[in-house]
Design a protein around this motif. Structure first.
Motif, PDB file in Angstrom:
ATOM      1  N   THR A  39       5.718   0.211  -3.507  1.00 24.76           N
ATOM      2  CA  THR A  39       5.813  -0.421  -4.781  1.00 24.76           C
ATOM      3  C   THR A  39       4.298  -1.024  -4.947  1.00 24.76           C
ATOM      4  O   THR A  39       3.496  -1.417  -4.102  1.00 24.76           O
ATOM      5  N   GLY A  40       3.950  -1.032  -6.170  1.00 24.13           N
ATOM      6  CA  GLY A  40       2.593  -1.452  -6.680  1.00 24.13           C
ATOM      7  C   GLY A  40       1.361  -0.683  -6.006  1.00 24.13           C
ATOM      8  O   GLY A  40       1.448   0.514  -6.264  1.00 24.13           O
ATOM      9  N   TYR A  98       0.059  -5.629   1.021  1.00 19.15           N
ATOM     10  CA  TYR A  98       1.224  -6.001   1.713  1.00 19.15           C
ATOM     11  C   TYR A  98       2.011  -4.705   1.621  1.00 19.15           C
ATOM     12  O   TYR A  98       3.323  -5.029   1.410  1.00 19.15           O
ATOM     13  N   ALA A 150       7.636  -8.472 -12.925  1.00 17.50           N
ATOM     14  CA  ALA A 150       6.543  -7.883 -14.041  1.00 17.50           C
ATOM     15  C   ALA A 150       6.854  -6.547 -14.427  1.00 17.50           C
ATOM     16  O   ALA A 150       6.969  -5.520 -13.554  1.00 17.50           O
ATOM     17  N   ALA A 201       8.276 -12.194  -7.241  1.00 16.74           N
ATOM     18  CA  ALA A 201       7.408 -12.876  -8.364  1.00 16.74           C
ATOM     19  C   ALA A 201       6.186 -12.931  -8.079  1.00 16.74           C
ATOM     20  O   ALA A 201       5.730 -13.129  -6.777  1.00 16.74           O
ATOM     21  N   GLN A 202       5.181 -12.853  -9.135  1.00 19.74           N
ATOM     22  CA  GLN A 202       3.913 -13.492  -8.935  1.00 19.74           C
ATOM     23  C   GLN A 202       3.641 -14.742  -9.181  1.00 19.74           C
ATOM     24  O   GLN A 202       4.305 -15.344 -10.297  1.00 19.74           O
TER      25      GLN A 202
END
Ligand SMILES: C[S@@+](CC[C@H](N)C(=O)[O-])C[C@H]1O[C@@H](n2cnc3c(N)ncnc32)[C@H](O)[C@@H]1O
Length: 250
Positions: A80-81, A86, A191, A219-220
């Motif tokens: 992810t991302g 992380y 997001a 969540a951020q």
């Protein structure tokens, strides 16, 4: 060859073109099912072998990669991302190195920049902050010396806090060691996913608002005066400022 690919934050169009093209060619895909949208697998060709790493241990992931490589297949490890944040990729890369398996990393759009885009903010504002801190509250994974949120808060930089919304009250308590209670905060849940939620507030009221929305994962937490109203205009586009590509006007 193994490709570690950043899938982006959720919206499947936010993978890079390079990442998508490799995913289209992959014979084996191991994806982080807890965080990567399953829809991204629509890019894959027919007959691809898919593993969801959410229920796998590190040795199981490495075994799946090894099996694919032994059969001469192209393997994608989809994170992810961006995988460098992380992503727990270091332990995988070290294991592949030990086994002499070649790999490449294709970066992705991290969720912290995706969250900034959804709140329509710029982290680095002249006269406000030129520094971004990316961090998380320590949990089962500890933190380094000086890495506690309460210590980082003293820089009053723009901050993006991962993996911590479940402890929002303690996070706020620590942030108040450096920021004042009127500092803007945005919590961005998922997001760029269809179910995205954006909660805006200040350090004074954000914990209550997040509690009301029952957000406790994925969540951020964005913190800082970069989401406030005051800033200075940039020098780069100042009409009186000269630089390599433009002469300033009096
Ligand atoms: C294991 S980390 C992976 C981060 C990822 N490598 C990245 O660059 O975004 C998972 C955490 O990232 C954040 N996260 C990931 N995707 C997100 C999204 N779409 N919206 C908000 N936060 C997200 C959350 O804090 C979540 O708990």
């Amino acid at each position: 060859m193994v490709y570690f690919i950043g899938a982006g934050p959720g919206d499947i169009e936010l993978i890079t073109v390079k990442g998508m093209k490799l995913l289209q060619k992959a014979d084996v895909v191991i994806y982080t099912g807890s965080l990567v949208s399953g829809n991204i697998l629509d890019y894959c060709k027919e007959g691809v072998t898919i593993y969801n790493s959410a229920s796998m241990s590190l040795p199981e992931v490495i075994d799946a990669i090894q099996e694919g490589i032994d059969q001469g297949k192209m393997v994608v490890r989809l994170h992810t991302g961006d995988p460098s944040i992380y992503g727990a990729i270091r332990e995988q890369m070290d294991e592949l190195d030990k086994r002499g398996i070649d790999f490449e990393i294709i970066p992705g759009v991290s969720s912290f920049v995706a969250a900034a885009s959804r709140v329509k903010a710029e982290f680095t504002l002249p006269g406000v902050s030129q520094t971004i801190i990316i961090t998380r509250k320590e949990g089962r994974t500890g933190t380094s010396e000086g890495g506690k949120i309460s210590e980082l808060a003293k820089h009053r930089a723009s901050m993006a806090i991962f993996l911590s919304v479940q402890s929002i009250s303690q996070v706020v308590e620590e942030l108040l060691e450096g920021y004042n209670e009127n500092t803007p905060v945005a919590v961005v849940y998922k997001a760029t996913w269809p179910e995205e939620k954006i909660i805006r507030g200040t350090l004074k009221d954000i914990a209550e608002k997040v509690g009301d929305e029952k957000i406790n994962r994925h969540a951020q937490i964005l913190v800082g005066d970069f989401m406030g109203s005051q800033y200075e205009l940039s020098k780069l586009y100042d009409s009186s400022f000269s630089h390599m590509y433009r002469s300033g006007k009096e």
